[in-house]
Design a protein around this motif. Structure first.
Motif, short mmCIF file in Angstrom:
data_model
loop_
_atom_site.label_atom_id
_atom_site.label_comp_id
_atom_site.label_asym_id
_atom_site.label_seq_id
_atom_site.Cartn_x
_atom_site.Cartn_y
_atom_site.Cartn_z
N TRP A 255 0.77 -1.27 0.10
CA TRP A 255 0.07 -0.04 -0.11
C TRP A 255 0.80 1.34 0.06
CZ3 TRP A 255 -3.94 -1.26 4.46
CH2 TRP A 255 -4.86 -2.44 4.10
N LEU A 256 1.91 1.16 0.75
CA LEU A 256 2.74 2.16 0.89
C LEU A 256 3.58 2.69 -0.36
CD1 LEU A 256 4.26 1.93 4.64
CD2 LEU A 256 2.71 3.67 3.73
N TRP A 269 -11.07 0.25 3.17
CA TRP A 269 -9.95 0.91 3.62
C TRP A 269 -9.52 2.16 2.80
CZ3 TRP A 269 -7.27 -0.37 7.62
CH2 TRP A 269 -7.42 -1.35 8.40
N SER A 271 -6.46 5.53 2.53
CA SER A 271 -5.21 6.06 3.16
C SER A 271 -5.34 7.61 3.21
CB SER A 271 -4.01 5.92 2.07
OG SER A 271 -4.23 6.45 0.78
N VAL A 291 2.01 8.35 5.55
CA VAL A 291 0.72 7.76 5.32
C VAL A 291 0.40 6.95 6.13
CG1 VAL A 291 -0.60 6.71 3.32
CG2 VAL A 291 1.25 8.18 2.65
N PHE A 293 -3.46 4.34 7.49
CA PHE A 293 -4.57 3.95 6.80
C PHE A 293 -6.15 3.88 7.79
CE2 PHE A 293 -0.63 2.34 5.31
CZ PHE A 293 -0.67 2.85 3.98
#
Length: 392
Positions: A255-256, A269, A271, A291, A293
């Motif tokens: 995700w990052l 979900w 961010s 960032v 979540f």
């Protein structure tokens, strides 16, 4: 919704004929992009038609609050590997729909998963014939879990239980009456708990059974092993995505690096950027934005937010899980619990925060190894909860 029985000379007056909604009849909606092979695609198609026709009837005649269990977005991970759907009536009663295209109504045959996995067990099992070309679903009888388990015949080659017409109640109108007035009836019988499975064993199985060339992975290993894998919602979904050839969707590091997939965004979900403190604001040009979540949840009829935020640099792999009420000025009631578990659902020191009285937030902080998985739980359970493994 209900087609005239006079048009179906094979149907008894005690049976139910339901029309399949036009919007779900296109087989093209079930492409290889959603399932690993044609067999799973068609299995999902038949189950989708069944659920689309039967669920409105259940809501109209039995329980207005009925919903697929655990949730509609989880259904694909079930249909990839096993036939059938569960419908939760939200009063502790669960119906299991196991469709077939066979017109034979002499037996109800159910995959072993719906009988012997404790969290999958239902109260009533419906005999359902799906006829896509003729645009109808026929609900012709039902039986209980206790009848299937105690009186049914087990077929080890297909891993199914079956009961014949002596055990089947063929008057569908009696089902609503049984649910409403026979709550003391012993519909379920005790089943053995699923054996504990280690993380390494589960990961090895997912790698092996994730081969899409294996048409029926449920028959490739002993049931005691298979049940331990698929009862765990996180491992079941990992197996599903592996069979599709997709990367692990719940990887926080991915995700990052790459952003969130459409799949995880659809289940809630998202961010967001962390606000910088006054100290770091002076060096904002040199400081990368962090960032975090969040996931939107409905618990006991109210809106909550679960936030997962890094503590310090990402490389330190220390994370804070925090639960808050979304409503302005609202709090978390006493009795709520936020709990973290290892990937194989084991507790560890300081893994839980409990609201003994009303509080503004619940939080747990955890330091993780690279690649380690963590499972979050909340009591009371959020609506549509299905176990997730967040991998760090």
């Amino acid at each position: 919704m209900i087609t005239n029985l006079n048009l179906f000379n094979f149907a008894r007056t005690t049976e139910l004929i339901l029309e399949i909604p036009e919007k779900v009849k296109n087989p093209a909606d079930f492409t290889s992009g959603f399932f690993s092979n044609p067999n799973s695609c068609y299995q999902a198609y038949i189950n989708k038609l069944c659920l689309a026709a039967v669920l409105p009837w259940i809501r109209e005649d039995i329980s207005v609050n009925a919903k697929p269990c655990p949730n509609t977005k989880a259904l694909s991970s079930f249909w990839e590997v096993v036939n059938g759907s569960a419908v939760d009536l939200l009063d502790g009663t669960k119906l299991i729909l196991v469709p077939t295209e066979a017109i034979d109504s002499e037996e109800i045959r159910v995959p072993q998963e719906w009988i012997d996995i404790p969290s999958w067990v239902g109260d009533y099992y419906l005999g359902i014939q799906v006829e896509p070309e003729a645009n109808y679903v026929r609900v012709w009888g039902y039986c209980t879990h206790a009848q299937l388990k105690d009186c049914g015949t087990y077929d080890p080659s297909s891993r199914t239980y079956a009961v014949d017409d002596k055990q089947i109640i063929d008057d569908i109108s009696a089902l609503a009456t049984a649910i409403e007035f026979c709550s003391e009836e012993n519909t379920r019988t005790t089943v053995a708990p699923v054996p504990h499975m280690s993380v390494q064993h589960a990961q090895n199985l997912i790698e092996r059974l994730g081969d899409s060339q294996i048409i029926e992975p449920r028959l490739e290993v002993p049931f005691s092993i298979w049940s331990g894998l698929v009862e765990h919602g996180g491992w079941r979904k990992s197996l599903y995505h592996r069979r599709l050839g997709c990367p692990e969707p719940y990887s926080v590091m991915r995700w990052l690096q790459e952003g969130m997939s459409q799949f995880v965004e659809q289940i809630g979900w998202q961010s967001f950027n962390l606000e910088l403190s006054a100290a770091t604001a002076r060096n904002i040009e040199e400081t990368p934005v962090q960032v975090a979540f969040s996931r939107q949840l409905i618990i006991a009829g109210q809106s909550y937010e679960l936030c997962v935020t890094p503590k310090g640099e990402y490389t330190e792999n220390i994370w804070r899980f925090e639960l808050r009420n979304n409503n302005v000025g609202a709090v978390i009631p006493g009795g709520f619990k936020l709990r973290l578990l290892s990937e194989d659902l084991q507790p560890f020191p300081n893994n839980e925060d409990i609201a003994t009285t009303a509080v503004e937030q619940l939080f747990v902080e955890v330091a993780l190894e690279t690649g380690e998985g963590i499972v979050w739980e909340i009591e009371p359970l959020p609506e549509n909860y299905d176990c997730e493994i967040l991998r760090f």
